[in-house]
Structure formats: C-alpha cells, structure tokens
Design a protein around this motif. Structure first.
Motif, mmCIF file in Angstrom:
data_model
loop_
_atom_site.group_PDB
_atom_site.id
_atom_site.type_symbol
_atom_site.label_atom_id
_atom_site.label_comp_id
_atom_site.label_asym_id
_atom_site.label_seq_id
_atom_site.Cartn_x
_atom_site.Cartn_y
_atom_site.Cartn_z
ATOM 1 N N THR A 297 0.828 -1.205 0.000
ATOM 2 C CA THR A 297 0.000 0.000 0.000
ATOM 3 C C THR A 297 0.865 1.258 0.000
ATOM 4 O O THR A 297 0.575 2.234 -0.709
ATOM 5 C CB THR A 297 -0.939 0.000 1.214
ATOM 6 O OG1 THR A 297 -1.812 -1.135 1.131
ATOM 7 C CG2 THR A 297 -1.772 1.264 1.268
ATOM 8 N N THR A 298 1.935 1.232 0.767
ATOM 9 C CA THR A 298 2.873 2.356 0.771
ATOM 10 C C THR A 298 3.490 2.552 -0.605
ATOM 11 O O THR A 298 3.619 3.680 -1.093
ATOM 12 C CB THR A 298 3.971 2.128 1.818
ATOM 13 O OG1 THR A 298 3.396 2.150 3.129
ATOM 14 C CG2 THR A 298 5.058 3.194 1.732
ATOM 15 N N ALA A 299 3.888 1.429 -1.240
ATOM 16 C CA ALA A 299 4.468 1.531 -2.584
ATOM 17 C C ALA A 299 3.482 2.171 -3.554
ATOM 18 O O ALA A 299 3.863 2.984 -4.407
ATOM 19 C CB ALA A 299 4.887 0.147 -3.079
ATOM 20 N N PHE A 305 3.761 3.560 -7.319
ATOM 21 C CA PHE A 305 3.726 2.305 -8.061
ATOM 22 C C PHE A 305 2.282 1.992 -8.457
ATOM 23 O O PHE A 305 1.390 1.943 -7.605
ATOM 24 C CB PHE A 305 4.295 1.157 -7.217
ATOM 25 C CG PHE A 305 5.792 1.140 -7.151
ATOM 26 C CD1 PHE A 305 6.528 0.218 -7.878
ATOM 27 C CD2 PHE A 305 6.481 2.061 -6.368
ATOM 28 C CE1 PHE A 305 7.913 0.212 -7.834
ATOM 29 C CE2 PHE A 305 7.868 2.057 -6.308
ATOM 30 C CZ PHE A 305 8.582 1.137 -7.047
ATOM 31 N N ASP A 306 2.061 1.779 -9.749
ATOM 32 C CA ASP A 306 0.739 1.364 -10.191
ATOM 33 C C ASP A 306 0.611 -0.147 -10.034
ATOM 34 O O ASP A 306 1.511 -0.814 -9.499
ATOM 35 C CB ASP A 306 0.491 1.792 -11.639
ATOM 36 C CG ASP A 306 1.508 1.224 -12.623
ATOM 37 O OD1 ASP A 306 2.246 0.267 -12.264
ATOM 38 O OD2 ASP A 306 1.578 1.723 -13.768
ATOM 39 N N GLU A 308 0.698 -2.545 -12.167
ATOM 40 C CA GLU A 308 1.739 -3.280 -12.873
ATOM 41 C C GLU A 308 3.038 -3.273 -12.074
ATOM 42 O O GLU A 308 3.748 -4.280 -12.017
ATOM 43 C CB GLU A 308 1.960 -2.696 -14.263
ATOM 44 C CG GLU A 308 0.829 -2.986 -15.240
ATOM 45 C CD GLU A 308 1.175 -2.564 -16.658
ATOM 46 O OE1 GLU A 308 2.307 -2.094 -16.874
ATOM 47 O OE2 GLU A 308 0.306 -2.709 -17.538
ATOM 48 N N GLY A 309 3.345 -2.143 -11.452
ATOM 49 C CA GLY A 309 4.536 -2.055 -10.622
ATOM 50 C C GLY A 309 4.437 -2.927 -9.384
ATOM 51 O O GLY A 309 5.418 -3.578 -8.989
ATOM 52 N N LEU A 310 3.256 -2.978 -8.781
ATOM 53 C CA LEU A 310 3.065 -3.850 -7.618
ATOM 54 C C LEU A 310 3.195 -5.321 -8.010
ATOM 55 O O LEU A 310 3.785 -6.126 -7.282
ATOM 56 C CB LEU A 310 1.701 -3.596 -6.985
ATOM 57 C CG LEU A 310 1.461 -2.209 -6.393
ATOM 58 C CD1 LEU A 310 0.084 -2.146 -5.736
ATOM 59 C CD2 LEU A 310 2.540 -1.829 -5.392
ATOM 60 N N ALA A 311 2.636 -5.672 -9.154
ATOM 61 C CA ALA A 311 2.750 -7.056 -9.632
ATOM 62 C C ALA A 311 4.208 -7.413 -9.873
ATOM 63 O O ALA A 311 4.645 -8.538 -9.574
ATOM 64 C CB ALA A 311 1.930 -7.243 -10.902
#
Length: 344
Positions: A297-299, A305-306, A308-311
């Motif tokens: 959540t912080t990211a 981070f969207d 795609e970035g979280l994935a």
C-alpha cells in the motif's frame, strides 16, 4: 479504481520471529507467564521509535527483548509460527521465510537444536493448512555475539537445510549493524553456502552504502536485508545491481526507525529503476505496526507504483525466494491473473 493488495500473491522474505507476533498474543503470553510488559507494548501502542542513535536503538531492542521474553515454552514458539503463517496468508502471502535465532529460546528448551526443531516442526505442520502460507525458516546469527557463535548456528542450519516447508532455507545476520565486524562473519556464511542455503545478511539500513559494499564483497550474499542506503552512492548501487543481489526493502521499518523521515523518502523507485530485484518485507510488525500488505500500500500510495509495478514487486519476491518450484509457478500465474482482472 485499484486492485486489492491483499489479493496479490506475494512471498514474504523479511520477517523476524518475535517481531512477527500479534501484540495481543504477546500480551496474553506475558500474563500467562507472570511478566510485565513495557507501556509501549500495552497502553501506548504502537511505540514511537527511532534508531538514528545508540539510545534510540537501545529502546527498540529493549522492547523487542521484552516481547521475546514472553515466548518461553514449546507451545509459545509453535503459536508464534502458526499465527505468522495465518496472518501472512490473510494478506496474500503464499510463501514465508521466517527468520529466527534459536539461541534466544535455547535456555528454556534444552538448547539450540530442540528450539530450532520445534520451529521447523510447526512450520511443516501449519504449511499443510489451506488457510496458511507455507513456511521455510532462516536461521539468523546476531552481530552482537562472537563470530564463533555464528559458525555454530551455521552448522546447525546446514544440518537441517532443505527445500520446501519446514526446512532451513537460509542463513542470516541481524541485530544492530553498527556492531561487530562484517568480515569476521564470512566463515559462518561459507558453511551455509556449502550447505546450499540462501545467504541473507542485513546491511545498509542503520549504516550507509559502505556497509552494503563490505557485505557484498565479504559475504557474497544472495539477498541483503534492507540495503536501501546503497542508493546514497551510485558506485555501490551499481555494485549491487551488477552482483544480481535482491534487496529486502522494508519501508515501514525504515520510517519507524528514523532512517527516513517519511514513506515518500524511501528510495524504492531508485532501486527498482536500477534493475535490482526487490522483495518487500514487514521486518517487525509487532513494533512497527505495519504488516506486509501495508508495504505494498505504501508503494502504491506514497511511492507511485501502479498495479503493474506492484505485480512486478510481487514477482520479484518469488523469484528471490527459496519457495518450491510449484509454489513459484502457481503464484506467478496468479499474479498475472490479479493484474488481468478488472480493477474494482
């Protein structure tokens, strides 16, 4: 419209044994054993911490030691392992590498070997549950103890080395990184290397990039716990990137310990943009008040981070892990499915 981070499959590679405990569990165990906890673990929770100086680290360590003292017998150890696996699964974690120093519990359980065996046995047991993350174990030495003690723990870890749940999958080095001489722990890590264990020392949170450089060059790790301050020196950041090492980045820990003043300052983006593999970790949720899903959540909310970035971060956590091949394959497939699903 975003996808729930709790539903994103993850591997959790930076979680300490006592630090994983639920605060209510620590309170119950303290009552059960007739112990008094500091106010910061009872009415004034979560504690306000900073480790910018020795005094701040002492307060953090005092709270950690008080919580650890409440874990006294076999049932207590099993409860900590079990609840860590259940809590991780509730946040989407499929694979957990739980870090423990059996020395801490040895006096009441007959030695370091039975203490470790209890943890491993419960890890095997809880991993068979459908509502729990599968659990591998990292044996961690302490920087405040003699390097010969680390060799003893490395030999113990090597004896129980294996693949999959309930095995020792890695060997670490933790505690105040301002203490001890990193190079003197290299022989212990060589024992672990020969046993096929992942080498996962801490470096580069309380100390700067030189500590990361020394760790990389003397231990040749597979991952570095934290490592965020490598971004302060482009040469060291290049060294980490060229070495293929993954960093276990723990934003909540970094802010709680005063390494950075706010979540926005955590250099996760700079690390990712340099092509360095990252696994987000919660470190010590008991004291920092934030768990694994909170790091994602912080990211998203603080570091831009969207989904795609979280994935990509979630994929990196599995790729840096010692999870069994079938666990990795299933998780990577489900990460793609999470990303393909409509945001709700």
């Amino acid at each position: 419209m975003v996808r729930p981070v709790e539903e994103l499959p993850k591997a959790h590679l930076h979680l300490h044994f006592t630090g994983s405990a639920r605060v209510d569990t620590v309170r119950e165990l303290a009552d059960q054993h007739g112990l008094r906890l500091p106010d910061a673990l009872t009415g004034d929770y979560p504690p306000q911490l900073s480790a910018r100086d020795e005094r701040g680290w002492f307060r953090f360590q005092r709270l950690y030691d008080a919580a650890r003292a409440a874990v006294r017998d076999e049932d207590d150890l099993r409860r900590i392992v079990r609840e860590a696996a259940l809590d991780d699964a509730a946040e989407g974690s499929r694979w957990l590498e739980l870090q423990v120093d059996p020395t801490s519990y040895a006096p009441r359980l007959g030695g370091i070997t039975p203490a470790l065996e209890i943890v491993l046995d419960e890890a095997r047991s809880v991993s068979a549950r459908s509502d729990a993350a599968q659990v591998g174990v990292i044996v961690a030495a302490s920087r405040i103890r003699h390097p010969l003690d680390a060799r003893t723990l490395a030999r113990l870890a090597a004896r129980y080395a294996g693949d999959g749940p309930g095995a020792v999958v890695g060997f670490g080095l933790s505690n105040d990184e301002r203490r001890g001489v990193t190079e003197e722990f290299a022989p212990a890590f060589e024992i672990a290397r020969r046993a096929g264990l992942a080498l996962v020392p801490h470096a580069g949170e309380l100390l700067g990039p030189t500590a990361v450089e020394t760790t990389v060059e003397s231990i040749h790790p597979d991952r570095v716990g934290h490592g965020v301050r490598s971004t302060e020196d482009p040469r060291v950041l290049d060294l980490v990137a060229d070495s293929g090492i993954a960093l276990e980045v723990c934003p909540g820990s970094n802010v709680s310990l005063g390494v950075y003043g706010s979540p926005e300052e955590v250099p996760l983006r700079a690390i990712v943009d340099r092509g360095i593999p990252v696994a987000l970790g919660a470190d010590d949720p008991l004291l920092f008040g934030s768990r694994l899903a909170d790091q994602y959540t912080t990211a998203r909310e603080e570091l831009g981070f969207d989904d795609e970035g979280l994935a990509a971060l979630a994929r990196g956590s599995f790729e840096a892990s010692r999870a069994p091949a079938e666990v990795k394959a299933a998780a990577l497939k489900d990460i793609d499915a999470w990303l393909a699903a409509p945001a709700g």
